[in-house]
Write a protein that holds these residues in place. Structure first.
Motif, PDB file in Angstrom:
ATOM      1  N   GLN A  89       0.842  -1.205   0.000  1.00 51.78           N
ATOM      2  CA  GLN A  89       0.000   0.000   0.000  1.00 51.78           C
ATOM      3  C   GLN A  89       0.876   1.254   0.000  1.00 51.78           C
ATOM      4  N   ASP A  90       1.979   1.231   0.752  1.00 52.28           N
ATOM      5  CA  ASP A  90       2.919   2.359   0.731  1.00 52.28           C
ATOM      6  C   ASP A  90       3.430   2.611  -0.682  1.00 52.28           C
ATOM      7  N   GLY A  93       1.019   4.450  -2.586  1.00 49.17           N
ATOM      8  CA  GLY A  93       1.032   5.837  -2.121  1.00 49.17           C
ATOM      9  C   GLY A  93       2.209   6.605  -2.697  1.00 49.17           C
ATOM     10  N   HIS A  94       3.389   5.974  -2.730  1.00 43.51           N
ATOM     11  CA  HIS A  94       4.567   6.639  -3.272  1.00 43.51           C
ATOM     12  C   HIS A  94       4.363   6.985  -4.751  1.00 43.51           C
ATOM     13  N   ARG A 169       8.875  12.644   2.004  1.00 42.68           N
ATOM     14  CA  ARG A 169       7.780  11.819   2.508  1.00 42.68           C
ATOM     15  C   ARG A 169       8.074  10.331   2.245  1.00 42.68           C
ATOM     16  N   GLU A 173       9.063   6.732   4.883  1.00 38.66           N
ATOM     17  CA  GLU A 173       8.331   5.466   4.926  1.00 38.66           C
ATOM     18  C   GLU A 173       9.170   4.286   4.460  1.00 38.66           C
ATOM     19  N   PHE A 176      11.030   1.497   6.803  1.00 33.43           N
ATOM     20  CA  PHE A 176      10.214   0.359   7.249  1.00 33.43           C
ATOM     21  C   PHE A 176      10.315  -0.784   6.234  1.00 33.43           C
ATOM     22  N   HIS A 177      10.302  -0.435   4.957  1.00 30.84           N
ATOM     23  CA  HIS A 177      10.360  -1.459   3.912  1.00 30.84           C
ATOM     24  C   HIS A 177      11.649  -2.251   3.989  1.00 30.84           C
TER      25      HIS A 177
ATOM     26  N   ASP B  40      -6.278   7.409   2.950  1.00 28.60           N
ATOM     27  CA  ASP B  40      -5.376   6.323   2.569  1.00 28.60           C
ATOM     28  C   ASP B  40      -4.019   6.813   2.057  1.00 28.60           C
ATOM     29  N   VAL B  41      -4.029   7.945   1.370  1.00 29.91           N
ATOM     30  CA  VAL B  41      -2.769   8.396   0.754  1.00 29.91           C
ATOM     31  C   VAL B  41      -1.898   9.166   1.748  1.00 29.91           C
ATOM     32  N   ARG B  44      -1.535   7.251   6.548  1.00 28.01           N
ATOM     33  CA  ARG B  44      -1.382   5.822   6.860  1.00 28.01           C
ATOM     34  C   ARG B  44      -0.654   5.596   8.187  1.00 28.01           C
ATOM     35  N   ARG B  45       0.000   6.656   8.714  1.00 29.39           N
ATOM     36  CA  ARG B  45       0.760   6.500   9.962  1.00 29.39           C
ATOM     37  C   ARG B  45       0.331   7.520  11.019  1.00 29.39           C
TER      38      ARG B  45
END
Lengths: 333, 94
Positions: A89-90, A93-94, A169, A173, A176-177, B40-41, B44-45
């Motif tokens: 999902q990230d 988003g990216h 941004r 994130e 974590f990946h 959602d975009v 998320r955190r």
């Protein structure tokens, strides 16, 4: 690196004397680390190059969801499945942050997607390799996301404001990946002999494609020189690749896994690892569309886009109808 | 027929008491979907407790060419800052 071999459309990098007054003042602001914002004047070649680079990056995030999606239903536990879904999902988003950044340069989202589907826009070579066993999900997080971070951290300082802000941004994130990937590798490397062998197999297959992600040596590339002058490329491909190797080899040693490169050895004089020659013919074949999964990836993307078309149309028709009803009610009142 | 959903600018309030801040943009057919997609975009955190969605087409912006005319006049008015007025050490609570 998610953007590879971005064409700047220039034949040579020009000095201040060969620039117009507008170009000189633009370059002076870049040299002074002033960010370029969407409405500022910019050379057409800068704008076009950024569109190419940012969209290549965005497409990579979106196509990159496919190899990992392959394992969602077969994740070994509910915990791993939830983590994998959050990671995927990230990535979606990216892709969205980056498409938005590209759109500030005056292109439409649909046009960018159409260029990808027509094969006119590229995505990173790495996503054309298959995910054959669960350890591949670990190797992707650890190596592929690790290589992406290596490239993306400097881009947080790039000259184009919306791109730099998207990168900040994303970098927050991305860590974590990489860690969830290494966590999978640790679990498998400490598991049964069979699990450890799977982890080694994944490292064997992903190591060289990960090094190729940074692109071919760019010392003599006019495009790299131009992108560097514009500060949309901050470190050379070879510099980034060396940093990645130096950082990753000790991590592999900790796992008790062997990096599949007989020429790999620490060079005390340079303070870096020396490593073997990269098979660039393979890289160019993958870019040409002949990697193991190129056709499958594009087919899946195009199908998803076409299958979703009616949903996008219905949602828009519904919104229009409701807006018309609201207007009619307001007029009547 | 292809119809691209309109673009929205998303503003997020990060904690109670702080102002909404621009987070980015996204496409959505209407305001309701814009807020759902923004959830959602952009959150998320746990980044937010409140979302504003504004159609990008409805935003008016100053242009870079006006920068000097708009902002330069403030440069010469340093007396608007408290540090313009040095206070003697003996004077307290000011």
């Amino acid at each position: 690196m998610y953007a590879q071999m971005v064409d700047t459309g220039v034949r040579q990098v020009r000095g201040a004397a060969e620039m117009t007054a507008e170009e000189r003042s633009f370059q002076a602001r870049i040299d002074a680390d002033v960010k370029v914002e969407p409405k500022d004047w910019m050379p057409e070649a800068y704008r076009r190059t950024l569109i190419r680079q940012i969209q290549q990056h965005a497409h990579s995030e979106i196509v990159g969801m496919l190899p990992e999606g392959n394992w969602v239903t077969r994740a070994p536990s509910l915990k791993r499945k939830a983590i994998l879904m959050a990671k995927i999902q990230d990535e979606g988003g990216h892709g969205l942050y980056l498409y938005s950044a590209a759109e500030t340069l005056g292109v439409s989202r649909d046009d960018l997607i159409a260029e990808l589907h027509a094969g006119k826009a590229r995505y990173s070579s790495i996503f054309n390799y298959p995910t054959l066993n669960w350890a591949d999900i670990g190797a992707i997080g650890w190596l592929v996301d690790g290589a992406a971070i290596m490239n993306q951290i400097p881009l947080c300082r790039c000259s184009y404001g919306p791109y730099a802000r998207a990168m900040i941004r994303i970098c927050k994130e991305e860590s974590f990946h990489q860690r969830q990937g290494y966590d999978i590798m640790m679990a498998m490397a400490r598991g049964t002999a069979e699990q450890k062998a799977m982890a080694q197999d994944a490292l064997d297959r992903w190591w060289w494609p990960s090094l190729m992600m940074f692109g071919p040596p760019d010392a003599d590339s006019v495009h790299s020189a131009q992108s560097t002058q514009w500060k949309i490329k901050l470190l050379s491909n070879d510099e980034l690749r060396q940093r990645f190797v130096d950082q990753t080899v000790p991590q592999a040693e900790y796992l008790g896994l062997a990096v599949p490169d007989p020429d790999l050895k620490w060079n005390a004089e340079r303070g870096h690892y020396d490593f073997g020659a990269i098979a660039w013919e393979e890289f160019y074949e993958v870019l040409k569309g002949n990697g193991p999964c190129n056709r499958e990836r594009m087919k899946t993307r195009v199908k998803a886009w076409e299958d979703g078309a009616w949903v996008r149309e219905v949602a828009m028709a519904h919104a229009r109808k409701r807006a018309a009803r609201a207007t009619a009610a307001a007029t009547a009142a | 027929m292809t119809t691209e959903w309109p673009l929205w600018e998303i503003f997020i309030r990060s904690q109670h008491g702080l102002a909404h801040k621009h987070a980015g943009s996204l496409h959505a057919p209407d305001a309701e979907m814009a807020i759902k997609n923004a959830r959602d975009v952009y959150t998320r955190r746990n980044e937010g407790v409140s979302i504003w969605a504004v159609r990008s087409a409805d935003i008016s912006a100053s242009s870079p060419g006006e920068r000097d005319a708009l902002f330069e006049p403030a440069n010469s008015k340093v007396y608007r800052h408290p540090t313009f007025f040095p206070m003697p050490d003996e004077v307290k609570n000011i």
